[in-house]
Scaffold this motif. Structure first.
Motif, mmCIF file in Angstrom:
data_model
loop_
_atom_site.group_PDB
_atom_site.id
_atom_site.type_symbol
_atom_site.label_atom_id
_atom_site.label_comp_id
_atom_site.label_asym_id
_atom_site.label_seq_id
_atom_site.Cartn_x
_atom_site.Cartn_y
_atom_site.Cartn_z
ATOM 1 N N PRO A 71 0.802 -1.232 0.000
ATOM 2 C CA PRO A 71 0.000 0.000 0.000
ATOM 3 C C PRO A 71 0.833 1.279 0.000
ATOM 4 O O PRO A 71 0.346 2.330 -0.442
ATOM 5 N N ALA A 72 2.071 1.221 0.481
ATOM 6 C CA ALA A 72 2.924 2.419 0.528
ATOM 7 C C ALA A 72 3.721 2.631 -0.763
ATOM 8 O O ALA A 72 4.445 3.618 -0.876
ATOM 9 N N GLU A 73 3.584 1.726 -1.732
ATOM 10 C CA GLU A 73 4.383 1.845 -2.957
ATOM 11 C C GLU A 73 4.114 3.147 -3.700
ATOM 12 O O GLU A 73 5.051 3.745 -4.256
ATOM 13 N N THR A 74 2.883 3.593 -3.724
ATOM 14 C CA THR A 74 2.563 4.843 -4.424
ATOM 15 C C THR A 74 3.356 6.004 -3.851
ATOM 16 O O THR A 74 3.895 6.839 -4.597
ATOM 17 N N GLU A 75 3.470 6.042 -2.524
ATOM 18 C CA GLU A 75 4.246 7.103 -1.876
ATOM 19 C C GLU A 75 5.735 6.950 -2.170
ATOM 20 O O GLU A 75 6.432 7.940 -2.417
ATOM 21 N N VAL A 76 6.241 5.728 -2.154
ATOM 22 C CA VAL A 76 7.653 5.478 -2.455
ATOM 23 C C VAL A 76 7.988 5.966 -3.865
ATOM 24 O O VAL A 76 8.998 6.641 -4.095
ATOM 25 N N ILE A 77 7.117 5.643 -4.811
ATOM 26 C CA ILE A 77 7.367 6.025 -6.203
ATOM 27 C C ILE A 77 7.246 7.540 -6.387
ATOM 28 O O ILE A 77 8.079 8.165 -7.047
ATOM 29 N N ALA A 78 6.228 8.144 -5.779
ATOM 30 C CA ALA A 78 6.009 9.584 -5.935
ATOM 31 C C ALA A 78 7.154 10.397 -5.356
ATOM 32 O O ALA A 78 7.571 11.412 -5.941
ATOM 33 N N ASN A 79 7.700 9.963 -4.225
ATOM 34 C CA ASN A 79 8.752 10.722 -3.536
ATOM 35 C C ASN A 79 10.150 10.189 -3.792
ATOM 36 O O ASN A 79 11.131 10.757 -3.312
ATOM 37 N N ASP A 80 10.259 9.055 -4.497
ATOM 38 C CA ASP A 80 11.539 8.399 -4.768
ATOM 39 C C ASP A 80 12.308 8.132 -3.477
ATOM 40 O O ASP A 80 13.518 8.281 -3.418
ATOM 41 N N ARG A 81 11.617 7.696 -2.472
ATOM 42 C CA ARG A 81 12.261 7.348 -1.208
ATOM 43 C C ARG A 81 11.311 6.526 -0.357
ATOM 44 O O ARG A 81 10.080 6.659 -0.461
ATOM 45 N N ILE A 82 11.886 5.669 0.475
ATOM 46 C CA ILE A 82 11.089 4.900 1.429
ATOM 47 C C ILE A 82 10.797 5.797 2.626
ATOM 48 O O ILE A 82 11.710 6.433 3.168
#
Length: 394
Positions: free
Chosen positions: A31-42
């Motif tokens: 579920p957090a992948e969208t945020e990881v991709i949008a911000n280019d960071r975990i």
């Protein structure tokens, strides 16, 4: 001849840990992948959770604060984590597959006592081998380490390129030339444990990549970096390349396991899409050529899983697995490339659109055939060992 198998974590405890990890991957990481991709960071809170779960010290012995997993168990963890976005595996796998392996194989007791607890607590490591002018060709390595004339330490100068985790690493294992040339081959290369906050160490801005958002690579610049004598891995010169290659076996198993886990994610996505997408009044999953692509993908993933089980069992028995680790990495990474290509084809036009996962799977998977030795370099290595074994009558 008796064979000692690496014990690892108790089987029942490990199965419970893996079940918990699978839930974490599906309920938290995906579920957090969208945020990881949008911000280019975990997100920082997820990194903190991963450290709390002990993922950064999976193979560190329990006496030093780690989980004490054997290679079979570690590969299963990597495969499980790789079902989610590749960045999640990338941030801890260098610790486990590369840095910790080098410390285990070549470190002194003092180096183990100093670094294993730090790694288990979540210190992030990077592995500095590749350079602007050299990768697999260690003879062309330009980074140098010369004795410090004012003490018993070393002064390191050079540049490393494409180093995973470098922008946010706490420590690096840096390969450097300590002799102009030496025999046997590669004895001119030594390995140094270098804290990344050492004066003279700097990193470039993270490189922009085709895929794997949230996983960062950059150059490492070493400008008159002074390190103490005990920074030399094993406190022996000329052993760096050997330790690096031993670590790369574990790194290649990690990449193979990651390729296998990500291929499974892509195939599951395609299976879901094929059952939902309608054409000619029925799900495209009913079409035989779609079924062919699905079945070929499942078969290849199964073959990679069987290879992973075999090579990791061999490692845990203490066997020489240079050929096997290379073969697994080659097959699994190439297999993943074929699977994600089929997945894009199953999605059809939607597979070329960024709003669907298939396009991302395709971009993310491409690097697996390059990481930790390209397919072509590893094929040469496999053949070299085959010919060597034949000449020795093995």
């Amino acid at each position: 001849m008796s064979v000692t198998t690496a014990p690892g974590m108790d089987a029942e405890t490990f199965d419970q840990f893996l079940d918990q990890l699978e839930r974490y991957v599906r309920e938290r990481l995906i579920p957090a992948e969208t945020e990881v991709i949008a911000n280019d960071r975990i997100p920082d809170d997820i990194v903190a959770e991963m450290k709390e779960m002990g993922l950064f010290g999976l193979t560190v012995p329990e006496d030093f604060g780690g989980a004490g997993l054997n290679t079979t168990q570690y590969a299963k963890v990597v495969q499980t984590m790789a079902y989610a976005a590749p960045a999640y595996r990338s941030i801890f796998s260098i610790n486990v597959g590369m840095f910790n392996s080098a410390i285990k194989n070549g470190g002194t007791d003092a180096q183990k006592a100093e670094w294993w607890p730090r790694i288990a607590e979540g210190a992030i490591a990077c592995f500095g081998l590749t350079e602007p002018g050299s990768g697999s060709d260690s003879a062309a390595m330009a980074t140098t380490a010369r004795p410090d004339p004012e003490g018993n330490g070393w002064i390191i100068n050079g540049t490393k390129r494409y180093i995973t985790n470098a922008p946010h690493a706490d420590v690096g294992l840096i390969m450097a030339r300590t002799e102009k040339d030496a025999q046997p081959k590669n004895a001119h290369v030594s390995a140094f444990i270098v804290p990344m906050d050492t004066p003279g160490v700097s990193t470039s801005s993270p490189d922009k990549k085709m895929g794997q958002a949230g996983s960062h690579i950059s150059d490492i610049m070493l400008d008159d970096v002074h390190v103490p004598g005990d920074a030399l891995l094993g406190e022996q010169t000329g052993q760096g390349f050997r330790f690096a290659m031993m670590s790369l076996d574990n790194g290649r198993i990690s990449v193979g396991a990651a390729s296998t886990g990500y291929a499974r994610r892509a195939l599951d996505s395609a299976l879901k899409y094929a059952n939902e997408r309608q054409a000619f009044g029925e799900p495209i999953a009913n079409f035989q050529l779609i079924q062919q692509m699905l079945s070929e993908s499942w078969t290849e993933i199964y073959a990679a899983e069987a290879m992973m089980a075999d090579v990791t069992a061999r490692v845990d028995r203490g066997e020489n697995t240079v050929k096997h680790a290379a073969a697994f990495k080659v097959f699994a990474s190439e297999m993943c490339g074929r699977v994600v290509d089929r997945v894009v084809q199953i999605y059809g036009g939607a597979g070329y659109l960024a709003e669907y996962d298939a396009e991302r799977f395709f971009r993310d998977a491409r690097i697996y055939r390059i990481y930790e030795g390209t397919t072509q370099i590893l094929q040469l290595q496999i053949a070299k060992h085959m010919l060597r074994d034949y000449a020795a009558g093995l």
